[in-house]
Structures are given as structure tokens and as C-alpha cells.
Design a protein around this motif. Structure first.
Motif, PDB file in Angstrom:
ATOM      1  N   GLU A  97      23.672  -0.851  -2.787  1.00 40.83           N
ATOM      2  CA  GLU A  97      23.269  -2.232  -2.534  1.00 40.83           C
ATOM      3  C   GLU A  97      22.433  -2.372  -1.270  1.00 40.83           C
ATOM      4  N   THR A  98      22.813  -1.679  -0.216  1.00 39.23           N
ATOM      5  CA  THR A  98      22.089  -1.765   1.056  1.00 39.23           C
ATOM      6  C   THR A  98      21.762  -0.370   1.552  1.00 39.23           C
ATOM      7  N   PRO A  99      20.667   0.232   1.079  1.00 42.42           N
ATOM      8  CA  PRO A  99      20.344   1.595   1.493  1.00 42.42           C
ATOM      9  C   PRO A  99      20.053   1.725   2.987  1.00 42.42           C
ATOM     10  N   GLU A 100      19.647   0.631   3.625  1.00 49.99           N
ATOM     11  CA  GLU A 100      19.385   0.677   5.067  1.00 49.99           C
ATOM     12  C   GLU A 100      20.654   0.455   5.882  1.00 49.99           C
ATOM     13  N   GLY A 101      21.765   0.153   5.248  1.00 47.13           N
ATOM     14  CA  GLY A 101      23.051  -0.017   5.918  1.00 47.13           C
ATOM     15  C   GLY A 101      23.335  -1.465   6.264  1.00 47.13           C
ATOM     16  N   GLN A 102      24.541  -1.710   6.762  1.00 48.38           N
ATOM     17  CA  GLN A 102      24.965  -3.045   7.166  1.00 48.38           C
ATOM     18  C   GLN A 102      24.217  -3.455   8.442  1.00 48.38           C
ATOM     19  N   PRO A 103      23.848  -4.729   8.558  1.00 40.26           N
ATOM     20  CA  PRO A 103      23.232  -5.174   9.813  1.00 40.26           C
ATOM     21  C   PRO A 103      24.283  -5.240  10.919  1.00 40.26           C
TER      22      PRO A 103
END
Length: 190
Positions: free
Chosen positions: A171-177
Motif C-alpha cells: 500500500e505504501t512502498p515509500e513507508g509511513q510518513p
């Protein structure tokens, strides 16, 4: 001969124990093993009668893997990305749950752990643990440092990723903010 004092007897016992330790250490250095230690066959020795089986195939690759395996979770190098920019795939609630599980372990000291994971201040840790929600405490340094610790520990122990972790990666390949969603300002035009 005058009777011995109690302190003299204790000193003699300590000296005798030290001499035994030194003798035992010298014996190990010369190759003599004490009765308490089992003999470990070296790979350079010829197989003995008790160990007539020779290692084959997969066993050899396992020995090579053990040689390359890190000895501590600190020695694990996270692949592909600089540790300072590591994408985070666990939310704050997951990290708090893992920390609470650590607290249940015997002989676990929070202050020692905070020092090991990056010299985190205890006040910062307390604020993170008091926060709630999946993004509550995401701006806190404890969140990132604890995530790196748990990720390295997971890799060190050879554990697999959880289903939730795999879903978060997709869902979030860049990771959690690294920000708390409840503290975000939203401007709405009138």
C-alpha cells in the motif's frame, strides 16, 4: 600455631579458586579439556569413530552461512537503503505493542535498551508510549529508533514478515510518513 582468623581463611579460599582458574585456563590453552566441557571436533581433524558420518551438501552451505551470520542484532545491515532514510512499514501502535512485549521479558531494562537503540531520552520514550493511534507519536524519535531495532532483530532472528507488514509494503512502498495525522492542518476554501 595460633588459630586462623576468619578473613585469613576466606583469603586462602579465594587464592585457591584463582589458582584453579589459572590452571584450568592454561590447560585449555594447551589443548587439555576439563571434564565439564564437551570436546568439539574441528573440521581439520579426521573423523573419529564416534562421528563416522561426513557432512554433505546442505550442511556445508549451512556452515558457511553461520560464518557470515552477524553475532548481534547491531551487526545486521539493512539492505538497499541508508539507515537514516529507512521506510517504516509498522504503525505506532505496532511499535508500542512490540515494546510492551519487551517489557515483559525478565531482566529487561528500559534505560539500557534506549541507550542501545540510539541514546533516546527517557522523556521522549514516555511521550511516545502515552500517545495513541496508528500515527500518534510518529514524529517522536523513539518511533524510528525502535522500528530500526525491531527490524534488525527480526532479520537477525530469521523471522518472516507478518501479513500486515506485507500489506503495508504494497500500500505504501515509500513507508509511513513520520508525522502525526491528527496534528496536520487542513485549509478549506470558503
Amino acid at each position: 600455631m595460633p588459630p586462623k582468623r576468619k578473613s585469613d581463611v576466606l583469603l586462602e579460599e579465594v587464592d585457591a579458586a584463582k589458582q584453579n582458574d589459572v590452571a584450568e585456563a592454561e590447560g585449555r590453552a594447551e589443548g587439555v579439556l576439563s571434564a565439564k566441557q564437551p570436546r568439539i571436533a574441528d573440521s581439520t581433524d579426521a573423523p573419529s569413530a564416534s562421528s563416522s558420518k561426513v557432512k554433505k551438501g546442505k550442511a556445508r552451505s549451512k556452515d558457511v552461512d553461520d560464518a557470515n551470520r552477524p553475532k548481534c542484532w547491531k551487526d545486521v545491515v539493512l539492505e538497499g537503503i541508508d539507515e537514516d532514510d529507512l521506510p517504516i512499514y509498522d504503525d505506532c501502535n505496532d511499535i508500542r505493542r512490540k515494546i510492551r512485549a519487551l517489557l515483559q521479558e525478565p531482566d529487561f531494562k528500559v534505560t539500557n535498551w534506549l541507550r542501545e537503540i540510539g541514546n533516546i531520552n527517557n522523556n521522549s520514550y514516555q511521550r511516545f508510549m502515552k500517545a495513541s493511534g496508528p500515527t500518534g507519536g510518529a514524529e517522536n524519535g523513539t518511533y524510528y529508533a525502535a522500528y530500526v531495532y525491531f527490524e534488525k532483530k527480526r532479520i537477525f532472528e530469521g523471522k518472516k514478515k507478518t501479513a500486515k507488514r506485507i500489506r503495508m509494503e504494497n500500500e505504501t512502498p515509500e513507508g509511513q510518513p513520520l508525522r502525526d495525522a491528527r496534528r496536520t492542518w487542513v485549509y478549506v476554501p470558503r
